[in-house]
Design a protein around this motif. Sequence first.
Motif, PDB file in Angstrom:
ATOM      1  N   VAL A 121     -10.538 -21.111 -29.901  1.00  0.00           N
ATOM      2  CA  VAL A 121     -11.815 -21.824 -30.078  1.00  0.00           C
ATOM      3  C   VAL A 121     -11.720 -23.212 -29.452  1.00  0.00           C
ATOM      4  N   ALA A 122     -10.594 -23.894 -29.649  1.00  0.00           N
ATOM      5  CA  ALA A 122     -10.399 -25.212 -29.038  1.00  0.00           C
ATOM      6  C   ALA A 122     -10.468 -25.120 -27.513  1.00  0.00           C
ATOM      7  N   ALA A 123      -9.861 -24.086 -26.948  1.00  0.00           N
ATOM      8  CA  ALA A 123      -9.914 -23.890 -25.494  1.00  0.00           C
ATOM      9  C   ALA A 123     -11.348 -23.608 -25.041  1.00  0.00           C
ATOM     10  N   CYS A 124     -12.085 -22.822 -25.826  1.00  0.00           N
ATOM     11  CA  CYS A 124     -13.497 -22.558 -25.508  1.00  0.00           C
ATOM     12  C   CYS A 124     -14.304 -23.859 -25.509  1.00  0.00           C
ATOM     13  N   MET A 125     -14.073 -24.673 -26.520  1.00  0.00           N
ATOM     14  CA  MET A 125     -14.784 -25.944 -26.613  1.00  0.00           C
ATOM     15  C   MET A 125     -14.443 -26.845 -25.429  1.00  0.00           C
ATOM     16  N   HIS A 137      -4.139 -29.619 -23.657  1.00  0.00           N
ATOM     17  CA  HIS A 137      -3.438 -30.512 -22.735  1.00  0.00           C
ATOM     18  C   HIS A 137      -3.429 -30.010 -21.303  1.00  0.00           C
ATOM     19  N   ALA A 138      -3.220 -28.740 -21.121  1.00  0.00           N
ATOM     20  CA  ALA A 138      -3.114 -28.190 -19.772  1.00  0.00           C
ATOM     21  C   ALA A 138      -3.888 -26.890 -19.718  1.00  0.00           C
ATOM     22  N   PHE A 139      -4.484 -26.646 -18.574  1.00  0.00           N
ATOM     23  CA  PHE A 139      -5.169 -25.379 -18.415  1.00  0.00           C
ATOM     24  C   PHE A 139      -5.138 -24.953 -16.966  1.00  0.00           C
ATOM     25  N   ASP A 140      -5.221 -23.655 -16.784  1.00  0.00           N
ATOM     26  CA  ASP A 140      -5.268 -23.051 -15.454  1.00  0.00           C
ATOM     27  C   ASP A 140      -6.547 -22.229 -15.421  1.00  0.00           C
ATOM     28  N   ARG A 141      -7.585 -22.808 -14.841  1.00  0.00           N
ATOM     29  CA  ARG A 141      -8.893 -22.156 -14.845  1.00  0.00           C
ATOM     30  C   ARG A 141      -8.868 -20.809 -14.141  1.00  0.00           C
ATOM     31  N   MET A 142      -8.081 -20.687 -13.075  1.00  0.00           N
ATOM     32  CA  MET A 142      -8.043 -19.438 -12.324  1.00  0.00           C
ATOM     33  C   MET A 142      -7.451 -18.304 -13.166  1.00  0.00           C
ATOM     34  N   THR A 188      -5.753 -19.603 -18.635  1.00  0.00           N
ATOM     35  CA  THR A 188      -4.729 -19.914 -19.633  1.00  0.00           C
ATOM     36  C   THR A 188      -4.819 -21.388 -20.015  1.00  0.00           C
ATOM     37  N   PHE A 189      -4.510 -21.674 -21.269  1.00  0.00           N
ATOM     38  CA  PHE A 189      -4.620 -23.018 -21.812  1.00  0.00           C
ATOM     39  C   PHE A 189      -3.415 -23.305 -22.694  1.00  0.00           C
TER      40      PHE A 189
END
Length: 95
Positions: free
Chosen positions: A65-69, A14-19, A22-23
């Motif tokens: 794994v879901a965050a990687c995908m 739902h939310a992520f911080d690419r810098m 974190t997901f």
Amino acid sequence: MEANVKCATSLVVHAFDRMNETFDVVASRTRHKEPHSNVYRVNFRRRWCDCDKFQTWRFPCAHAVAACMFVNVDPFTYVDNCNSPFFYSWVPVLH
């Protein structure tokens, strides 16, 4: 890892911080073995997840794994070296 990939398909990021890498990963259905909350924070820099499996197993849990995908990253990137077949290679000792 195969089971984690299969399970990851039922998870939603739902939310992520690419810098900060974190997901927030949401389980669409909760299982009785999992904590009461169905939102899991994954941090790739620390190789950490709220479920504790990422840091315990030293390879990505289903949430990681879901965050990687989600960001098109190979989950094997986050497998710790101690899980590599080369880590436990036999080396003869010469006397």
